[in-house]
Design a protein around this motif. Structure first.
Motif, PDB file in Angstrom:
ATOM      1  N   LEU A 200      26.558  32.040  29.362  1.00 56.76           N
ATOM      2  CA  LEU A 200      25.651  32.069  28.247  1.00 56.76           C
ATOM      3  C   LEU A 200      26.392  32.351  26.946  1.00 56.76           C
ATOM      4  N   PRO A 201      26.657  31.333  26.095  1.00 56.71           N
ATOM      5  CA  PRO A 201      27.409  31.565  24.889  1.00 56.71           C
ATOM      6  C   PRO A 201      26.576  32.243  23.821  1.00 56.71           C
ATOM      7  N   THR A 202      27.210  32.980  22.983  1.00 56.35           N
ATOM      8  CA  THR A 202      26.502  33.668  21.918  1.00 56.35           C
ATOM      9  C   THR A 202      27.410  34.002  20.758  1.00 56.35           C
ATOM     10  N   ILE A 203      26.845  33.945  19.578  1.00 54.72           N
ATOM     11  CA  ILE A 203      27.601  34.331  18.390  1.00 54.72           C
ATOM     12  C   ILE A 203      27.598  35.846  18.282  1.00 54.72           C
ATOM     13  N   VAL A 204      28.754  36.415  17.966  1.00 56.78           N
ATOM     14  CA  VAL A 204      28.890  37.863  17.856  1.00 56.78           C
ATOM     15  C   VAL A 204      29.391  38.248  16.476  1.00 56.78           C
ATOM     16  N   PRO A 205      29.866  39.461  16.252  1.00 56.52           N
ATOM     17  CA  PRO A 205      30.085  39.963  14.901  1.00 56.52           C
ATOM     18  C   PRO A 205      30.931  39.061  14.011  1.00 56.52           C
ATOM     19  N   ALA A 206      30.530  39.010  12.753  1.00 61.39           N
ATOM     20  CA  ALA A 206      31.252  38.178  11.799  1.00 61.39           C
ATOM     21  C   ALA A 206      32.687  38.662  11.605  1.00 61.39           C
ATOM     22  N   HIS A 207      32.936  39.936  11.831  1.00 64.66           N
ATOM     23  CA  HIS A 207      34.271  40.477  11.585  1.00 64.66           C
ATOM     24  C   HIS A 207      35.270  40.026  12.632  1.00 64.66           C
ATOM     25  N   SER A 208      34.791  39.511  13.782  1.00 63.77           N
ATOM     26  CA  SER A 208      35.703  39.199  14.866  1.00 63.77           C
ATOM     27  C   SER A 208      36.015  37.709  14.935  1.00 63.77           C
ATOM     28  N   ASN A 209      36.316  37.127  13.770  1.00 63.99           N
ATOM     29  CA  ASN A 209      36.724  35.730  13.685  1.00 63.99           C
ATOM     30  C   ASN A 209      35.673  34.784  14.274  1.00 63.99           C
ATOM     31  N   GLN A 210      34.417  35.095  13.995  1.00 62.81           N
ATOM     32  CA  GLN A 210      33.321  34.257  14.460  1.00 62.81           C
ATOM     33  C   GLN A 210      33.410  33.990  15.964  1.00 62.81           C
ATOM     34  N   ALA A 211      33.529  35.043  16.747  1.00 58.02           N
ATOM     35  CA  ALA A 211      33.624  34.893  18.199  1.00 58.02           C
ATOM     36  C   ALA A 211      32.305  34.422  18.785  1.00 58.02           C
ATOM     37  N   HIS A 212      32.412  33.765  19.922  1.00 59.32           N
ATOM     38  CA  HIS A 212      31.246  33.319  20.685  1.00 59.32           C
ATOM     39  C   HIS A 212      31.221  34.113  21.985  1.00 59.32           C
TER      40      HIS A 212
ATOM     41  N   ASP B 173      37.074  48.712  32.980  1.00 60.79           N
ATOM     42  CA  ASP B 173      36.221  49.464  32.070  1.00 60.79           C
ATOM     43  C   ASP B 173      35.334  48.488  31.297  1.00 60.79           C
ATOM     44  N   VAL B 174      34.100  48.871  31.054  1.00 63.63           N
ATOM     45  CA  VAL B 174      33.183  48.003  30.317  1.00 63.63           C
ATOM     46  C   VAL B 174      32.455  48.783  29.240  1.00 63.63           C
ATOM     47  N   THR B 175      31.976  48.049  28.242  1.00 67.06           N
ATOM     48  CA  THR B 175      31.079  48.625  27.239  1.00 67.06           C
ATOM     49  C   THR B 175      29.736  47.923  27.329  1.00 67.06           C
ATOM     50  N   ARG B 176      28.695  48.643  27.036  1.00 67.48           N
ATOM     51  CA  ARG B 176      27.344  48.071  27.091  1.00 67.48           C
ATOM     52  C   ARG B 176      27.094  47.249  25.828  1.00 67.48           C
ATOM     53  N   SER B 177      26.589  46.029  25.975  1.00 66.78           N
ATOM     54  CA  SER B 177      26.291  45.188  24.828  1.00 66.78           C
ATOM     55  C   SER B 177      25.008  44.404  25.096  1.00 66.78           C
ATOM     56  N   THR B 178      24.663  43.492  24.194  1.00 68.35           N
ATOM     57  CA  THR B 178      23.433  42.704  24.339  1.00 68.35           C
ATOM     58  C   THR B 178      23.671  41.261  23.940  1.00 68.35           C
ATOM     59  N   ALA B 179      22.753  40.390  24.330  1.00 65.08           N
ATOM     60  CA  ALA B 179      22.769  38.983  23.927  1.00 65.08           C
ATOM     61  C   ALA B 179      21.350  38.449  23.969  1.00 65.08           C
ATOM     62  N   VAL B 180      21.060  37.483  23.136  1.00 62.69           N
ATOM     63  CA  VAL B 180      19.745  36.858  23.117  1.00 62.69           C
ATOM     64  C   VAL B 180      19.822  35.551  23.896  1.00 62.69           C
TER      65      VAL B 180
ATOM     66  N   ILE C  86      15.865  30.065  27.055  1.00 62.43           N
ATOM     67  CA  ILE C  86      14.415  30.163  27.136  1.00 62.43           C
ATOM     68  C   ILE C  86      13.864  30.170  25.717  1.00 62.43           C
ATOM     69  N   GLU C  87      12.742  29.496  25.513  1.00 60.96           N
ATOM     70  CA  GLU C  87      12.183  29.439  24.163  1.00 60.96           C
ATOM     71  C   GLU C  87      11.773  30.803  23.648  1.00 60.96           C
ATOM     72  N   SER C  88      11.390  31.704  24.550  1.00 64.58           N
ATOM     73  CA  SER C  88      11.002  33.042  24.111  1.00 64.58           C
ATOM     74  C   SER C  88      12.197  33.912  23.765  1.00 64.58           C
ATOM     75  N   THR C  89      13.398  33.463  24.068  1.00 60.75           N
ATOM     76  CA  THR C  89      14.659  34.109  23.698  1.00 60.75           C
ATOM     77  C   THR C  89      14.685  35.613  23.953  1.00 60.75           C
ATOM     78  N   PRO C  90      14.656  36.039  25.206  1.00 64.20           N
ATOM     79  CA  PRO C  90      14.718  37.483  25.481  1.00 64.20           C
ATOM     80  C   PRO C  90      16.104  38.051  25.192  1.00 64.20           C
ATOM     81  N   THR C  91      16.158  39.310  24.823  1.00 62.51           N
ATOM     82  CA  THR C  91      17.426  39.996  24.619  1.00 62.51           C
ATOM     83  C   THR C  91      17.856  40.660  25.920  1.00 62.51           C
ATOM     84  N   LEU C  92      19.052  40.345  26.389  1.00 64.33           N
ATOM     85  CA  LEU C  92      19.553  40.884  27.641  1.00 64.33           C
ATOM     86  C   LEU C  92      20.707  41.849  27.388  1.00 64.33           C
ATOM     87  N   ASP C  93      20.778  42.891  28.195  1.00 66.06           N
ATOM     88  CA  ASP C  93      21.943  43.773  28.180  1.00 66.06           C
ATOM     89  C   ASP C  93      23.050  43.138  29.016  1.00 66.06           C
ATOM     90  N   CYS C  94      24.305  43.512  28.734  1.00 65.51           N
ATOM     91  CA  CYS C  94      25.416  42.987  29.522  1.00 65.51           C
ATOM     92  C   CYS C  94      26.583  43.976  29.473  1.00 65.51           C
TER      93      CYS C  94
END
Length: 926
Positions: A711-723, A886-893, A897-905
């Motif tokens: 599931l690709p996603t755009i993340v913080p602008a500071h991180s070179n426009q990471a997906h 080691d992992v950090t908790r994050s999220t993605a939309v 799905i058209e309702s675009t739920p936000t998921l933790d990851c």
């Protein structure tokens, strides 16, 4: 207009439209979608069929579907040459007048179809010019009923031919949380396993069914005419409190009450079994078989009685006895010896059953009377009204009467009224091979009483649906809806009072209340209330007379017209182009006599096995589908729906040119500040430390494939426009996620055996996914997909497509619609969605069907993650293949799905998530 279409009705089985199929090149159902959205047990289903007339002359194209009896159709439209033709709901008298006028002119405007087990049929037709297309769209809704501890949404699909663009999308939204979800049915087989995708994320679940053309011809329920089977989506919700959950919005509320943590109540049950001559043959055999099974399920603290009857009564015992082993064996012997004979004395038999229960009062128990019969009373008291009055006087509201009507000859309205008068329900038992299972299944619904004398109280509520229930059974659910006085939530106080084992219980817990807001909830709540209100008014109409009956009927009609429901009081006039025959959409009551098919022209030739679609002598084409695959008698009519029961719902919006999704796009913008944190995860055999600095976040995330779990996603602008990508796990744990930066070219899918490759280019300037996706089917065949166009390159030839149409390149089929592009290649199905980010658009690939070939590689072909948490403090660690990370908790939309739920990851490096180098998943050129 001449309408000579061959038809034949098989009572108890599927309807057969008996015709000769045309040459497939002359016509084409090029798109068939079934989309169902369930919100708080309320299902809205949209069926969309697109058909093209490939012939050089005008042809009549027919659209047929089967829908659940408990549903109300709320919308129908046709789209021809850019012009929409909508159905209009009118009072039945007005619609009937229009229908009668058409018949008087010699037009076959429509007839009422007879009723199947849980289905009714909609059918209409329209003439389409040569080389033109027509789109049919039907919307209906129903409130799913909980039985045996689960809800079932059944979808039966038979589009009449293999369809290149065939899909079923189901989206379930439950604020209480989804406890489990399963997919069953005749189409859920090994041959179609990779065509079904199931995803479950806390409060939402999705099921996708995307079979290829080849699969539609070769599965167990398939033939050269395509699929003929069902999908059954089974689920239940979390029940954290005994009070249930109550939702409030737009001045309305809906309360779902289904406590399960209660002790069972011992029951007293009397079975009254018709053994008259009409029960001969299979009926009596199946009844005996069901009784033997039911008796085996009685608990030792239950008391029971057994009466068989014809013109006389035959007691096993004259009083109720305890369900001991010895008594049960004796009762089974009695059941085995029940023989058909004589006339039918229903009055005496039911009164005797009531006497036995009244003579055995037992504190802390629940009494039930169950009648099984297949006909009208023929001896003793035969006046139906007098029998109903006698039974009501004998029961006096002390216990419910359940009437089971065996077969189509039974007077079902008589049984239904008698049941409703005594707090019970009537159920038709169909004379099929599984009749004994139908009987046993009904008994299991009432086998375990948990509460009696249930009263639902809502201070500050008005216009309430039914609030008093004689009994509540395990595995069922009580649903009450109403309006909140002056929309004042502060003064609205719900409460439930009931009896359990002779103890008075009070359920009151406002902390479980969910307050819903937003346009979807505002639209949803009033329609659930209207559904229940109309359904119960139609039942009440059977029980009252005089001025009260008139008042009840007028209110049911008013609500039916206001909410655009096709009910037994209304009909839908199907509007068509000038000169076309008017069709009238009916909904008869349960038990109405099937129409006399001898009045219609039936050809003598037919196919075997019978089909529900085809080509008539007038050259008309059919587009068909079925929902809820139950057997029954179904008559045929030109453009008419018929059936019984009640249902309701809200029209769903169609997405682009496709099936309506019933939802809308939600653009979630996440902003805030992420603090520095570090966690360890065990993945594969490498330990990775991931430390994220504190940073300001402003990003949108989206998920890529559902089946491939990426599931690709755009993340913080500071991180070179990471997906950001996520790998979904096999279980219900959180997905793993990792970032890919820059304008990377990714290998999405490589299927060597089919010479198929799919590559995509991420674009950081878009801040939202892929700018271009390229499909290679052979070395000299390429399909370049962008948001504005699809370009096909074959050798030196280049063709650019900007409209919505069907594109075929070798073995690859591409169908472009408004906001999605469907790609099919053999056993692979790829959906590419088009999403907006500000003023720009980006592509988002979703692999709906993974190739069966294990040699397939690429981001979309990644296997689901399997891991376990091995440490939670001071940082979380995950273990995969005996390795910790080691992992950090994050999220993605989730943009799948058209309702675009936000998921933790769980966020980690790309190398850790991919078990290797990211370079293995990149290409140098598209």
């Amino acid at each position: 207009m001449e309408r000579a279409v061959g038809r034949i009705a098989l009572f108890g089985l599927l309807l057969a439209l008996v015709t000769t199929l045309p040459n497939k090149d002359d016509w084409d159902i090029y798109s068939f979608h079934i989309n169902s959205t369930v919100t708080s047990r309320y299902a809205t289903t949209v069926i969309t069929s697109r058909v093209a007339n490939r012939m050089d002359e005008s042809k009549e194209i027919e659209f047929q579907v089967r829908i659940p009896k408990n549903a109300f159709i709320s919308k129908f439209k046709m789209l021809i040459d850019g012009q929409e033709y909508d159905g209009v709901v009118k009072p039945k008298e007005q619609a009937q007048q229009q229908y009668t006028e058409a018949v008087s002119l010699g037009q076959s405007a429509g007839i009422v179809s007879s009723v199947g087990r849980t289905l009714e049929e909609f059918k209409t037709s329209v003439t389409v010019a040569a080389h033109k297309k027509v789109t049919f769209e039907l919307t209906y809704e129903e409130l799913l009923k909980r039985r045996h501890g689960k809800y079932e949404l059944q979808i039966h699909a038979r589009p009449m031919q293999p369809v290149k663009d065939f899909k079923v999308d189901v989206n379930i939204n439950e604020e209480a949380g989804i406890n489990f979800i399963e997919v069953k049915g005749g189409l859920s087989t090994k041959a179609l396993a990779n065509a079904i995708t199931k995803t479950h994320a806390d409060k939402q679940a999705w099921v996708y069914f995307y079979p290829t053309e080849d699969q539609q011809k070769t599965c167990d329920s398939c033939s050269d005419q395509g699929m003929n089977g069902d999908l059954v989506i089974v689920y239940d919700v979390n029940r954290d409190t005994s009070f249930g959950d109550i939702k409030k919005s737009a001045g309305y509320f809906v309360h779902h009450f289904a406590p399960s943590n209660l002790p069972r109540i011992p029951k007293n049950v009397v079975f009254v079994i018709d053994q008259s001559g009409s029960m001969s043959g299979r009926k009596i055999v199946q009844t005996r078989m069901a009784l033997i099974h039911i008796l085996s399920d009685l608990a030792e603290d239950d008391f029971f009685g057994l009466i068989s009857f014809d013109s006389q009564l035959f007691h096993w015992k004259r009083e109720l006895v305890q369900a001991t082993g010895a008594n049960l064996e004796s009762a089974r012997t009695f059941a085995r010896n029940i023989r058909d004979r004589g006339a039918t004395n229903i009055n005496e038999a039911v009164l005797e059953g009531a006497r036995m229960l009244n003579a055995h009062p037992r504190e802390g128990s629940a009494s039930i009377l169950i009648l099984l019969t297949d006909g009208d009373p023929t001896t003793g008291v035969t006046n139906l009204g007098q029998i109903q009055a006698n039974v009501k006087g004998a029961i006096k509201g002390k216990f419910p009467l359940y009437c089971l009507g065996f077969g189509f000859d039974v007077n079902f309205e008589f049984l239904e009224k008698m049941s409703l008068q005594n707090d019970g329900v009537a159920r038709r038992i169909y004379e099929d091979s599984d009749a004994n299972l139908q009987l046993k299944g009904f008994y299991e619904e009432v086998a375990t009483p948990l509460l009696t004398d249930v009263t639902m109280i809502y201070l500050g509520g008005t216009n309430l649906t039914q609030t008093n229930f004689s009994q509540y059974y395990n595995g069922s659910e009580i649903v009450v809806a109403g309006q909140i006085t002056d929309n004042n939530i502060e003064t609205f106080t719900p409460q439930v009072v009931a009896i359990s084992n002779n103890k008075r219980l009070v359920f009151s817990d406002t902390n479980t209340t969910t307050v819903s807001t937003g346009t979807i909830a505002d639209h949803h709540m009033p329609r659930v209330w209207a559904y229940l209100t109309v359904k119960q008014l139609l039942e009440k109409e059977l029980l009252v007379s005089g001025p009260e009956k008139k008042s009840v009927t007028e209110e049911a009609l008013r609500l039916s017209l206001k909410y655009n429901f096709v009910t037994p009081l209304t009909s839908m006039v199907v509007t068509k182009p000038l000169g076309e025959t008017t069709d009238v959409l009916h909904k008869p009551k349960e038990g109405e006599t099937p129409p006399d098919m001898s009045a219609y022209d039936l050809p003598t030739k037919h196919h075997s096995p019978p089909m529900h679609s085809g080509w008539g002598s007038s050259g008309r084409m059919f587009s068909t589908a079925y929902l809820r695959p139950d057997f029954g008698s179904v008559g045929v009519g030109a453009g008419v729906i018929a059936g019984a029961g009640a249902g309701a719902g809200a029209g769903a919006r169609g997405g682009g040119g496709g099936v309506g999704q019933g939802t809308h796009h939600n653009r979630h913008r996440l902003s805030g500040r992420l603090r520095s944190s570090s966690r360890k995860v065990k993945v594969h055999s490498v330990q990775v430390d991931f430390l994220e600095e504190a940073a300001d976040y402003d990003y949108t995330a989206f998920l890529l494939p559902v089946l491939p779990r990426i599931l690709p996603t755009i993340v913080p602008a500071h991180s070179n426009q990471a997906h950001r990508f996520l790998i979904k796990p096999e279980n219900q744990s959180l997905p793993l996620c990792f970032d890919v930066t820059g304008n990377t070219r990714l290998k999405l899918l490589h299927h060597p055996n089919r010479e198929l490759s799919v590559n995509g280019r991420l674009d950081s300037t878009l801040r939202g996914g892929f700018k271009k996706i390229v499909i290679h089917s052979k070395t000299d065949q390429h399909i370049e997909i962008e948001t504005t166009a699809i370009t096909v390159r074959e050798g030196q030839t280049e063709t650019r497509h900007t409209g919505q149409d069907l594109i075929t390149v070798g073995s690859v089929t591409v169908i472009k619609r408004d906001k999605e592009i469907d790609v099919a290649a053999g056993d692979t199905r790829l959906l590419i969605l088009i999403h907006n980010r500000g003023q720009k658009e980006f592509l988002w690939p979703v692999l709906r069907q993974l190739p069966s070939d294990p040699s397939a590689t690429g981001i979309l072909a990644l296997k689901p993650a399997v891991y376990e948490e091995v440490q939670q403090t001071p940082s979380t660690k995950l273990q995969i293949n005996n390795q910790e990370i080691d992992v950090t908790r994050s999220t993605a939309v989730d943009y799948s799905i058209e309702s675009t739920p936000t998921l933790d990851c769980w966020l980690m490096s790309a190398e850790s998530a991919l078990q290797g180098s990211l370079g293995d998943f990149t290409v140098t050129q598209l």
